[in-house]
Write an enzyme that holds these catalytic residues in place. Structure first.
Site, mmCIF file in Angstrom:
data_model
loop_
_atom_site.group_PDB
_atom_site.id
_atom_site.type_symbol
_atom_site.label_atom_id
_atom_site.label_comp_id
_atom_site.label_asym_id
_atom_site.label_seq_id
_atom_site.Cartn_x
_atom_site.Cartn_y
_atom_site.Cartn_z
ATOM 1 N N GLU A 96 0.820 -1.211 0.000
ATOM 2 C CA GLU A 96 0.000 0.000 0.000
ATOM 3 C C GLU A 96 0.856 1.264 0.000
ATOM 4 O O GLU A 96 0.594 2.200 -0.755
ATOM 5 C CB GLU A 96 -0.923 0.049 1.234
ATOM 6 C CG GLU A 96 -1.855 -1.120 1.353
ATOM 7 C CD GLU A 96 -1.329 -2.209 2.275
ATOM 8 O OE1 GLU A 96 -0.172 -2.649 2.080
ATOM 9 O OE2 GLU A 96 -2.065 -2.644 3.168
ATOM 10 N N CYS A 146 -0.395 1.632 7.271
ATOM 11 C CA CYS A 146 -0.900 1.891 5.920
ATOM 12 C C CYS A 146 -2.207 2.666 5.966
ATOM 13 O O CYS A 146 -2.429 3.569 5.161
ATOM 14 C CB CYS A 146 -1.064 0.582 5.160
ATOM 15 S SG CYS A 146 0.515 -0.239 4.828
#
Length: 195
Positions: free
Chosen positions: A84, A115
Site C-alpha cells: 500500500e 498503511c
C-alpha cells in the site's frame, strides 16, 4: 433472404436472442472491482515469488491503473515497504499531487494501522481489499481508522472481501511454506550441533 434477415438469423443461432450482439456488455468488465483486485493479486504473486509476504496493491484513477506495488519489506530492508505504501507513493508521483482524489486503492489484504494512516492522509475516495485481518487490520478487522468516529481528516469508503478467498489462499500458502522452511532450518541447525 436479405442481409439484415441473415444477420438476425445468425444472431439468433449464436446467442439465442433477437437482440443485437453489440448490445451485450463486455465479457470482462475492465472497470470492475474484481478486475482491479485481480491486478492487485498479480502484484501479490510477485511478492510470493521472491518470498515476501504476498500482498499486492494498485491505485486506480478515473478507471485507469496509475500505480502498482507488492510488499518489499525484505527486499528493500525497509519495514515501511508495504504494498500500500509503495503504491500510494507511486500514485502521488503519477498524479503530481499528494492528494489522491478520485482514486481507489485495491489491496489484497486489509491495511495495517501504518498503511491506514497513510491512506487517510492521501485521501483516496475508496479502499477495496481482499481478505480481512482480524488481528491487525485497520479497516474494520481490528480497528477502523478509515471510517473513524470521530473522523480523522478524511474518511474512505471501504469495500471488503473482493476476491477474498483467492487473497486469503495465497497468504495461507505463503505462511505454510514459511513454517515448513523454518522447521527444516531448525532441523538442520540441530544436526549441525550434533556434528
Amino acid at each position: 433472404m436479405s442481409a439484415e434477415e441473415e444477420n438476425c438469423v445468425h444472431r439468433t443461432v449464436l446467442c439465442d436472442t433477437n437482440f443485437p450482439v453489440e448490445n451485450e456488455g463486455p465479457i470482462i468488465d475492465l472497470h470492475s472491482d474484481f478486475y482491479f483486485m485481480g491486478q492487485a493479486l498479480r502484484e501479490a504473486r510477485k511478492a510470493y515469488a521472491v518470498e515476501e509476504v504476498p500482498v499486492g496493491a494498485v491505485v486506480v484513477h478515473e478507471g485507469r491503473i496509475i500505480s502498482r506495488a507488492w510488499n518489499q519489506v525484505e527486499t528493500l530492508k525497509d519495514a515501511t515497504a508495504h504494498a500500500e505504501m509503495l503504491a500510494l507513493t507511486a500514485a502521488q508521483e503519477a498524479l503530481g499531487d499528494w492528494r489522491l482524489e478520485k482514486c481507489t486503492l485495491y489491496v489484497t489484504k486489509e491495511p495495517c494501522p501504518m498503511c491506514a494512516g497513510a491512506i487517510v492522509h492521501c485521501r483516496p475516495e475508496r479502499v477495496v481489499f481482499g481478505c480481512p485481518d482480524p488481528k491487525a487490520g485497520a479497516a474494520g478487522g481490528w480497528i477502523n481508522l478509515l471510517e473513524a468516529s470521530p473522523p480523522l481528516n478524511h474518511r474512505c469508503d471501504i469495500l471488503p472481501g473482493v476476491l477474498g478467498e483467492e487473497c486469503l489462499s495465497l497468504l495461507q500458502s505463503f505462511f505454510k511454506k514459511a513454517r515448513e522452511r523454518k522447521k527444516i532450518e531448525r532441523l538442520n541447525d540441530s544436526a549441525d550441533l550434533l556434528i
